[in-house]
Design an enzyme around this catalytic site. Structure first.
Site, PDB file in Angstrom:
ATOM      1  N   GLY A  53      17.496  55.369  67.007  1.00  0.00           N
ATOM      2  CA  GLY A  53      17.224  56.021  67.356  1.00  0.00           C
ATOM      3  C   GLY A  53      17.103  56.478  66.280  1.00  0.00           C
ATOM      4  O   GLY A  53      16.198  57.438  66.831  1.00  0.00           O
ATOM      5  N   ARG A  55      29.574  50.317  64.980  1.00  0.00           N
ATOM      6  CA  ARG A  55      30.651  50.751  63.594  1.00  0.00           C
ATOM      7  C   ARG A  55      31.396  50.542  64.795  1.00  0.00           C
ATOM      8  O   ARG A  55      32.678  50.553  63.990  1.00  0.00           O
ATOM      9  CB  ARG A  55      29.866  52.142  63.138  1.00  0.00           C
ATOM     10  N   ASP A  98      28.977  59.413  60.135  1.00  0.00           N
ATOM     11  CA  ASP A  98      28.530  57.870  60.854  1.00  0.00           C
ATOM     12  C   ASP A  98      29.930  56.905  60.528  1.00  0.00           C
ATOM     13  O   ASP A  98      30.456  56.099  60.320  1.00  0.00           O
ATOM     14  CB  ASP A  98      27.298  56.222  59.809  1.00  0.00           C
ATOM     15  N   ARG A 154      31.305  58.465  69.829  1.00  0.00           N
ATOM     16  CA  ARG A 154      31.841  57.937  69.407  1.00  0.00           C
ATOM     17  C   ARG A 154      33.959  58.738  69.561  1.00  0.00           C
ATOM     18  O   ARG A 154      34.583  58.264  69.043  1.00  0.00           O
ATOM     19  CB  ARG A 154      32.157  57.612  67.876  1.00  0.00           C
ATOM     20  N   ARG A 183      20.695  58.680  74.971  1.00  0.00           N
ATOM     21  CA  ARG A 183      20.344  59.101  73.841  1.00  0.00           C
ATOM     22  C   ARG A 183      19.726  60.435  74.400  1.00  0.00           C
ATOM     23  O   ARG A 183      18.109  60.684  74.087  1.00  0.00           O
ATOM     24  CB  ARG A 183      20.915  58.743  72.536  1.00  0.00           C
ATOM     25  N   LYS A 223      26.189  59.361  69.666  1.00  0.00           N
ATOM     26  CA  LYS A 223      25.661  58.944  68.960  1.00  0.00           C
ATOM     27  C   LYS A 223      25.782  57.234  70.113  1.00  0.00           C
ATOM     28  O   LYS A 223      25.797  57.383  70.416  1.00  0.00           O
ATOM     29  CB  LYS A 223      26.567  58.080  67.812  1.00  0.00           C
ATOM     30  N   SER A 240      19.145  53.891  56.971  1.00  0.00           N
ATOM     31  CA  SER A 240      18.295  54.804  56.697  1.00  0.00           C
ATOM     32  C   SER A 240      17.088  54.821  55.497  1.00  0.00           C
ATOM     33  O   SER A 240      16.112  55.368  56.137  1.00  0.00           O
ATOM     34  CB  SER A 240      18.743  56.420  56.040  1.00  0.00           C
TER      35      SER A 240
HETATM   36  C1  S3P Z   1      20.284  59.119  60.585  1.00  0.00           C
HETATM   37  C2  S3P Z   1      20.961  59.892  60.779  1.00  0.00           C
HETATM   38  C3  S3P Z   1      22.353  60.080  61.929  1.00  0.00           C
HETATM   39  C4  S3P Z   1      22.910  59.092  61.167  1.00  0.00           C
HETATM   40  C5  S3P Z   1      21.701  58.221  61.958  1.00  0.00           C
HETATM   41  C6  S3P Z   1      20.651  57.183  60.625  1.00  0.00           C
HETATM   42  C7  S3P Z   1      19.074  58.863  59.655  1.00  0.00           C
HETATM   43  O1  S3P Z   1      21.719  60.548  62.736  1.00  0.00           O
HETATM   44  O2  S3P Z   1      23.897  59.093  61.725  1.00  0.00           O
HETATM   45  O3  S3P Z   1      23.115  56.785  61.697  1.00  0.00           O
HETATM   46  O4  S3P Z   1      18.682  57.754  59.370  1.00  0.00           O
HETATM   47  O5  S3P Z   1      18.260  59.473  59.659  1.00  0.00           O
HETATM   48  P1  S3P Z   1      21.579  61.878  63.076  1.00  0.00           P
HETATM   49  O6  S3P Z   1      20.318  62.610  62.574  1.00  0.00           O
HETATM   50  O7  S3P Z   1      21.079  62.036  64.646  1.00  0.00           O
HETATM   51  O8  S3P Z   1      23.172  62.578  62.835  1.00  0.00           O
END
Ligand code: S3P
Length: 427
Positions: free
Chosen positions: A92, A386, A313, A344, A120, A340, A21
C-alpha cells in the site's frame, strides 16, 4: 507450517531489520533528488523490493547489494514512462506514495498489485491528487486497482484529510513538491512523519505546525546518505514475546524510536511491561536506540483516540498481549484496521479465537478479556504479514500444536523473522 509451542523463555540479542516506511521513502527520495543517494540497512522485505522494481521500470538506475542500496537520482524530470505495468505487489505504501510522484509526471503509467491491494481504497489519494490536476482512473470509478495515471502540471492546494493516514499525507507532499505554489495539508491526528523528516534530510524545506504542513513546489532536492534504523513495528513482536514468556530477557538493537511511531511503548508502560531503552540518539534524523524487555505481569488497558495512528500496525500483536493480561483491554477508534492488508479487526479476532482467546470485534476495534490460556489449532495469516507473525508469537504460549497457513506472507516486512525467533529460543 508447524509453529513452535510451549516455549519457556526467550533470551539473547537481535537486530530487527530496517524500517519499512523509511526504506520505501529512501528509494523514492533518492529517485527524485539530484545526484547519488546511498542507503544502508535497507529492508529486504518484499514490499520494499517492489518499490525498487517500480523505480527501475521508471528509468532510475539503482544498484542493490544486500542491505546497501545506491540510487542515481536525476530529479523528478529523470523519471521516464515505463514500457511495463508497475506492479506494487502487496505494498500500500508503494502504490499510494508512487501515485503522488506520478501525478505530476507528464506521461502515462499503469499500476497493479496483488489481490489484497485490489481491495484497498485508493480514492483517499486519487481524489485529492485529481483536485491538484492529475488524471487518474481505475476500477469502480477510480476506487481500486488496476489504476491508470496521466500526470499533469499540478497546482498547490489546501486539503484537510478526512482520515489520519501517513500514506495519504506523503502522497500529497510528493505531489506538492512538483506543484505550482504552496500545498497545505491538515491531518486529523498526527501520523508518522518520515516523509517530512526526509524532505529536510534531502535539503528541502517544509513548514510543520502540529497537524498542519506546508510545502512549496519546485524546490531542488539533493542526494544524501540514509541509514535506516530498525523497524519498531517488527521489534513489537519480540517486545510482546519477551513480556509474555516467563524468565525472558531480550535486547533489541538499533530500534527506530521516532515519537510518531512509539505508541506501543506508551501502551507497554500502561500495561505494566518491564522494559528499558539505552542510548536513545534523539538528535539523529530518525531517533533510535537499544531496547531491553523482560517478562512481566501485565494488566489490561484502553487504547483510543490520537494514540491509534502511533501504533496502528502494532494492534494485532497488542491484541495478543492483551490475551495474557489480567483484566479487559478495549481498543477503540481503530476503523482503519478494516482497510489494511486484511480486515485486521476480523482476522485478529477470528484467528485468536481459534486458539482459545476471549476476544470480540466491535465496530471500531475489539475487546479482549484476559487472562486466557491458549490451546492450539490451525490458523492462517490470510496473506497478512503482521497476522502471521502475531500468530507465531501466540503459538509460543500455546499448549497444543499450532499450524500456520500462508506463513510465506511474513517476508513482506520481516524475511528473517523465524531465524531471529529461533535464535532467541535456542540460546
Ligand atoms: C505507512 C502508513 C500506515 C501504515 C503502513 C505504512 C507509511 O498506513 O499502516 O504500514 O509508510 O506511510 P496508512 O497511511 O494507511 O495509515
Amino acid at each position: 507450517m508447524e509453529l513452535r509451542t510451549n516455549a519457556e523463555q526467550l533470551k539473547g540479542e537481535i537486530s530487527v531489520p530496517g524500517d519499512k516506511s523509511i526504506s520505501h521513502r529512501s528509494i523514492m527520495f533518492g529517485a527524485i533528488a539530484d545526484g547519488r543517494t546511498t542507503v544502508s540497512n535497507f529492508l529486504l522485505g518484499d514490499d520494499c523490493l517492489s518499490t525498487i522494481s517500480c523505480f527501475k521500470k521508471l528509468g532510475v538506475h539503482i544498484e542493490q547489494q544486500g542491505q546497501e542500496v545506491a540510487i542515481e537520482g536525476k530529479g523528478f524530470e529523470g523519471l521516464m514512462e515505463s514500457e511495463e505495468v508497475l506492479d506494487v505487489g502487496n505494498s500500500g505504501t508503494t502504490i499510494r506514495l508512487l501515485l503522488g510522484i506520478l501525478a505530476g509526471r507528464p506521461f502515462f503509467s499503469s499500476l497493479v498489485g496483488d489481490q489484497s491491494i485490489g481491495k484497498r481504497p485508493m480514492t483517499r489519494v486519487t481524489k485529492p491528487l485529481s483536485i491538484m490536476g492529475a488524471k487518474i482512473d481505475g476500477r469502480q470509478d477510480g476506487k481500486y486497482t488496476p489504476l491508470s495515471v496521466r500526470g499533469a502540471a499540478l497546482k498547490g492546494m489546501e486539503y484537510t484529510m478526512p482520515v489520519a493516514s501517513a500514506q495519504v499525507k506523503s502522497s500529497l507532499l510528493f505531489a506538492g513538491l512538483q506543484a505550482r505554489g504552496t500545498t497545505r495539508i491538515i491531518e486529523p491526528a498526527k501520523t508518522r512523519d518520515h516523509t517530512e523528516r526526509m524532505i529536510r534530510k534531502f535539503g528541502g524545506n517544509l513548514k510543520v505546525d502540529g497537524k498542519i504542513m506546508e510545502v512549496e513546489g519546485g524546490q531542488p532536492l539533493k542526494g544524501t546518505h540514509i541509514h535506516v534504523p530498525g523497524d519498531i513495528s517488527s521489534a513489537a513482536f519480540f517486545l510482546v514475546a519477551g513480556a509474555i514468556l516467563s524468565k525472558s530477557e531480550i535486547k533489541l538493537k538499533n530500534v527506530g524510536l521516532n515519537p510518531t511511531r512509539t505508541g506501543i511503548l506508551d501502551v507497554l508502560t500502561e500495561m505494566g511491561v518491564d522494559f528499558t531503552i539505552e542510548g536513545n540518539e534523539e538528535e539523529l534524523f530518525e531517533p533510535c536506540g537499544d531496547m531491553i524487555i523482560r517478562s512481566s505481569r501485565i494488566k489490561g488497558t484502553v487504547i483510543e483516540g490520537d494514540m491509534i495512528p502511533r501504533l496502528i500496525d502494532e494492534i494485532p500483536i497488542i491484541a495478543l498481549l492483551a490475551t495474557q493480561a489480567e483484566g479487559t483491554t478495549i481498543i477503540k477508534d481503530a476503523e482503519e484496521l478494516k482497510v489494511k492488508e486484511t480486515n485486521r479487526i476480523d482476522t485478529v479476532v477470528n484467528e485468536l479465537s481459534k486458539l482459545g482467546a476471549k476476544i470480540e470485534a466491535t465496530s471500531d476495534g475489539m475487546i479482549i478479556y484476559g487472562k486466557s490460556s491458549l490451546s492450539g489449532g490451525v490458523v492462517s495469516s490470510h496473506g497478512d504479514h503482521r497476522i502471521g507473525m502475531m500468530l507465531a508469537i501466540a503459538a509460543l504460549v500455546c499448549k497444543e500444536k499450532v499450524y500456520l497457513e500462508n506463513s510465506e506472507a511474513i517476508s513482506v516486512s520481516y524475511p528473517t523473522f523465524f531465524a531471529d525467533l529461533h535464535r532467541l529460543m535456542d540460546l
